[in-house]
Design an enzyme around this catalytic site. Sequence first.
Site, PDB file in Angstrom:
ATOM      1  N   SER A  18       1.011  -1.128   0.105  1.00 40.83           N
ATOM      2  CA  SER A  18       0.175  -0.135  -0.082  1.00 40.83           C
ATOM      3  C   SER A  18       0.810   1.030  -0.098  1.00 40.83           C
ATOM      4  CB  SER A  18      -0.920   0.072   1.125  1.00 40.83           C
ATOM      5  OG  SER A  18      -1.650   1.083   1.306  1.00 40.83           O
ATOM      6  N   HIS A  53       2.239  12.215  -0.813  1.00 39.85           N
ATOM      7  CA  HIS A  53       1.900  13.511  -0.686  1.00 39.85           C
ATOM      8  C   HIS A  53       2.978  14.624  -1.137  1.00 39.85           C
ATOM      9  CE1 HIS A  53      -1.831  12.302   1.535  1.00 39.85           C
ATOM     10  NE2 HIS A  53      -1.250  11.713   2.251  1.00 39.85           N
ATOM     11  N   HIS A  99      -2.750   7.118  -4.179  1.00 44.53           N
ATOM     12  CA  HIS A  99      -2.880   6.119  -3.608  1.00 44.53           C
ATOM     13  C   HIS A  99      -2.868   4.838  -4.441  1.00 44.53           C
ATOM     14  CE1 HIS A  99      -5.665   3.066  -1.818  1.00 44.53           C
ATOM     15  NE2 HIS A  99      -4.909   2.998  -0.802  1.00 44.53           N
ATOM     16  N   ASN A 109      -2.968   0.399  -3.774  1.00 40.68           N
ATOM     17  CA  ASN A 109      -3.036  -0.809  -2.898  1.00 40.68           C
ATOM     18  C   ASN A 109      -3.171  -2.093  -3.747  1.00 40.68           C
ATOM     19  OD1 ASN A 109      -4.699  -2.979  -1.239  1.00 40.68           O
ATOM     20  ND2 ASN A 109      -3.405  -1.961   0.238  1.00 40.68           N
ATOM     21  N   VAL A 110      -2.451  -3.009  -3.461  1.00 41.24           N
ATOM     22  CA  VAL A 110      -2.616  -4.300  -4.167  1.00 41.24           C
ATOM     23  C   VAL A 110      -2.353  -5.414  -3.005  1.00 41.24           C
ATOM     24  CG1 VAL A 110      -2.070  -3.825  -6.599  1.00 41.24           C
ATOM     25  CG2 VAL A 110      -0.056  -4.167  -5.022  1.00 41.24           C
ATOM     26  N   HIS A 115      -6.254   8.066 -15.822  1.00 36.35           N
ATOM     27  CA  HIS A 115      -7.472   7.029 -16.081  1.00 36.35           C
ATOM     28  C   HIS A 115      -7.128   6.308 -17.263  1.00 36.35           C
ATOM     29  CE1 HIS A 115     -10.660   7.966 -13.197  1.00 36.35           C
ATOM     30  NE2 HIS A 115     -10.249   9.087 -13.193  1.00 36.35           N
ATOM     31  N   HIS A 156     -20.184  11.321   4.674  1.00 32.56           N
ATOM     32  CA  HIS A 156     -20.757  12.335   5.718  1.00 32.56           C
ATOM     33  C   HIS A 156     -20.417  13.804   5.154  1.00 32.56           C
ATOM     34  CE1 HIS A 156     -16.177  11.400   6.499  1.00 32.56           C
ATOM     35  NE2 HIS A 156     -16.289  12.717   6.844  1.00 32.56           N
ATOM     36  N   GLY A 208      -2.652  -4.525  13.863  1.00 34.25           N
ATOM     37  CA  GLY A 208      -1.450  -4.417  13.164  1.00 34.25           C
ATOM     38  C   GLY A 208      -0.440  -3.275  13.523  1.00 34.25           C
ATOM     39  N   ARG A 209       0.438  -2.989  12.941  1.00 38.51           N
ATOM     40  CA  ARG A 209       1.602  -1.818  13.475  1.00 38.51           C
ATOM     41  C   ARG A 209       1.035  -0.685  13.054  1.00 38.51           C
ATOM     42  NH1 ARG A 209       6.570   0.326  11.106  1.00 38.51           N
ATOM     43  NH2 ARG A 209       8.121   0.434  12.919  1.00 38.51           N
TER      44      ARG A 209
END
Length: 298
Positions: A90, A94, A104, A106-107, A143, A173, A257-258
């Site tokens: 992950s 920034h 971002h 994540n796999v 994209h 929200h 997790g850490r």
Amino acid sequence: MDSAAVKEYLFNLQDLIVSRLEQVDGKKFLRDSWVRPEGGGGRSCILEQGNVLERGGVAFSHVMGDKMPPSATAHRPELAGCRWEAMGVSLVFHPHNPHAPTVHMNVRMFMAIRPDGHTVFWFGGGMDLTPYYGYAEDAVHFHQTCKNALDPFGAHLHPKYKKWCDEYFFIKHRNEQRGIGGIFFDDLSEPDFDTAFAIQQSVGDHLLSAYIPILERRIHTPFGEQERDFQLYRRGRYVEFNLVIDRGTIFGLQSNGRTESILLSMPPLVKWRYNWQPEKGTAEAKLYEEFLIPKNWV
């Protein structure tokens, strides 16, 4: 089903991405290996106060346990109580410059071992872009690269995973999108292990070509206090999503997790304001009007 091959791929992917970002930034990442007492461990690579990145993190983890965390069984209640194993990479970058977007990716792969010894697996992941100032050419490039990653596996995947991304990275929200999306998928086990793994690899392999050209195009754009202020304000939305909605963050915390590695996605500086609205006709308003809405960029 070769989980060792998945682990090797993910570990090498972390190295590849970190090395490329070090070339762009000119500063080295801190490499921090850790062990999880309940089982497994990982390596977190972090860069703070770089020349280009204000904060960047690329985390590899391979953890396991005797009982599935609640967030992992929300969609698979039949696996509650099973032994499990999870691994993934992950990352979040920034940049300093408000004209350069946050990215971002994540796999990941998840395995659950049923009491009868049968192993259930699924892959998940994706990448998404969060600009603070919108550029159509950047959105199209990102994209298009996401589409290129999926097209070899069927023309139906990109529309499906693009829509899934728009729906997932929605801040309920606030009633607004976190960014301009990208692709997102989960629970992928069809048609077989090798194909699902290949899709995950293609997504991971396209991250650098999706993001680096945009980053290099924007990092020298002049900016002032107004742009910086707006960047920090919009980063607040990023924090809200990660802490309130993101399933990966929730899973990491529920599975003990850490914490330092789970929260390395947090931006270093953020602002919140009460009921702030952008002025009409400004670049800040344009972000809301033209970019923070789901649309087909390619």
